[in-house]
Design an enzyme around this catalytic site. Structure first.
Site: not given
Lengths: 387, 387
Positions: B147, B314, B333
């Site tokens: 990614n 997170q 995110h």
């Protein structure tokens, strides 16, 4: 001694903003292809200011008043009672911007007995009836290229924003969520998609150039085929028709002028030929798309997203359906009015006025109508019905 | 027969969404530089599905159950009572994603007596204590490059969005306004600005490549200098230190790994050395920036904008100040989790598992820790304290 009527967008009379986000804008000397940025003898403004607004006055007041001219600036342009309508009959020069246009209809041009020059501070003179301008000997000029690159940046931004589902994901942040599934369920990579532009003029070509390193497959359709070397360099596939291009594209960007062949080009029938889930970005002119067909396509899922910054009419009414349709990423008509662009088109407007008052020729590339005919850039880009 | 514990982000148990915006995702065969995209023997999912969610199960259930293995999937990962904590002690393999990380602390690794393999479905293994993994003989692998390009697209999108003032202008549309002055008073062109990246690894370099045709001046700082030919091709200026780079940049993008030298690198002192009105985009790790220093810089105007999609911790709590600070363009995110990216990292996870069960070597470029030491990609990118 001329009267210059300048129609600009509104801002608080006290001037806005009190301070700018940045201290300067980078200076651009030349555009792609070599044309120089505007070269007025002097400017009386600081690049980076809000020049295109009523308080900004395109930085022209000092220059015009020192030359003994009269400058009237207003944002009030609609209806028989508007300042524009009242000040028009004895105006020698009219200046406005495409996103806040002073529409010069045949009736208004006939009424404006002194009108000799209509300047677009920016690019795009379709708010001026060119046929009437030709008939009445009005010169029409615009600041060619001053904000083409600005618009091309906006296009790339909007393509990425739609494809990656930026704004809805931002909204989850603001709402306090961490809804990954909701954000990414509509988020894709642009990489390897097929992207096509309707028209590859200055803006369309600049968009293609900027998209090249995203490793997309690039397409274009345009009456004027680009040089083979350029097609090869950018890996472009040319299509003879819009239909043949949009069938294979995941993303379509419209960078064409508004003329009878492009008006309502993207209607139900054409959109039905696109790939399901394609994205459409239109920063050209609102009327190139059929307003309600766009809404229907977004609601049915035929289009996965629509963005752009052109509307019809402009300003768009508060209940314009493009404000509330699903999966849109619209802005008001601002793509060509970054502070960077305003510095260039204010300088270009000044350059045109300096030439006009000095009786020096206006740059060929700025002219749309001159001497009773389409001229310069106008001859290339516009057409008028044969008499 | 192994137990695989998979920590994924939540979605409605019934599956989400009911239908996708698009019918497919374009297939990427190779990454820049030639590395092939994942090559599992087979996949049991359709690329373009929401694979990284609890209902998506990374497309692994059929494969694992046919192999006689046990798959446990959960999003519940926090606290002593969480499913993750309860299922960990006898898990052989743990899989999670960086934006919904199953933190493998030394304590948890000590407790997970069977743990042999920790896979990041995606890139970035800083949620795994590598020292502890080395000590306990746990192999750590990630789907390198799966990614990186996705993130680089997100970076370019966010840079354009901040510089051009996209989201506030969009909000005027939704609110029903046509407030050109309010939209453009903070809108600039990216053209001719100085843009610098902190680190020029896969993502940083991909960002630089994508920005090149925007006619910006490109800068980078990195311990590893890029080949001269690459510097020349992209017109890059290398800086020996972050300080020397950020002083000249209008836009700074952070594409570095989190390690002791980058933790809180962007604090009050460093931000004060940036140009007033610079933009900062951080898609690397939240802790590279000092949370409150960012807020202060946006409030004072030292930074004109901040965007990114990495936070600490997170998921970010609902009252995290980055959700409400001025001039931000944050997302949760998600930059590396487009449906396109999920297809690749799900395939890469499958490839790693196929190799593991077949006792074939996992690709060198996927390995972070193996055989009790940093290996492959890990040896290049990570460091652990000397014993």
């Amino acid at each position: 001694m001329a009267k210059i009527l300048c129609v600009l967008y509104d801002d608080p009379v006290t001037g806005y903003p009190k301070s700018y986000a940045r201290d300067d804008v980078p200076k651009v000397e030349r555009y792609p292809g070599g044309q120089t940025a505007p070269t007025p003898k002097r400017i009386d403004f600081k690049p980076g200011e809000l020049l295109g607004s009523v308080s900004g006055e395109l930085g022209l007041r000092k220059f015009l008043e020192e030359g003994g001219h009269r400058l009237v600036v207003t944002s009030d342009k609609e209806g028989a009672d508007s300042v524009f309508e009242r000040e028009l009959p004895d105006a020698d020069i009219v200046i406005s911007q495409p996103f806040w246009p002073a529409y010069l209809t045949p009736e208004r041009i006939a009424k404006a007995k002194n009108l000799k020059l209509a300047i677009t501070a920016g690019i795009g003179s379709d708010h001026v009836d060119l046929q009437a301008a030709i008939k009445h000997g009005v010169t029409v000029a615009e600041v060619t290229y001053s904000n083409s690159i600005s618009v091309s940046e906006h296009v790339v931004m909007m393509i990425l924003g739609l494809v990656r589902n930026y704004i809805p994901s931002y909204q989850w942040v603001v709402k306090g969520g961490w809804n990954i599934a909701d954000c990414v369920a509509r988020s894709y990579d642009l990489e390897a998609m097929n992207v096509g532009t309707v028209a590859a003029g200055r803006i369309g070509l600049a968009v293609l150039r900027r998209l090249k390193p995203f490793d997309v497959k690039l397409h274009y359709t345009d009456r004027h085929r680009l040089p083979e070397a350029q097609e090869h360099e950018l890996g472009l596939t040319w299509h003879p028709t819009v239909e043949s291009m949009i069938k294979v594209c995941d993303v379509v960007t419209i960078n064409a002028l508004l003329h009878p062949e492009t008006e309502h080009l993207f209607n139900d029938a054409l959109i039905a030929k696109m790939k399901r889930g394609a994205y459409l970005v239109n920063t050209a002119r609102g009327r190139i798309c059929d307003r309600d067909a766009i809404v229907r396509a977004l609601e049915s899922g035929q289009l996965a997203g629509y963005a752009g910054d052109v509307w019809f009419p402009q300003p768009a009414p508060a209940d314009h359906p493009w404000r509330s349709m699903p999966h849109h990423g619209m802005t008001p008509h601002i793509s060509g009015s970054s502070l960077s662009a305003q510095a260039r088109y204010a300088a270009g407007t000044r350059e045109i006025l300096e030439c006009w008052f000095d009786k020096r020729p206006i740059r060929e590339e700025y002219l749309i109508v001159d001497g009773g005919k389409l001229a310069g850039a106008g001859a290339h880009s516009y057409s008028v019905a044969k008499p």
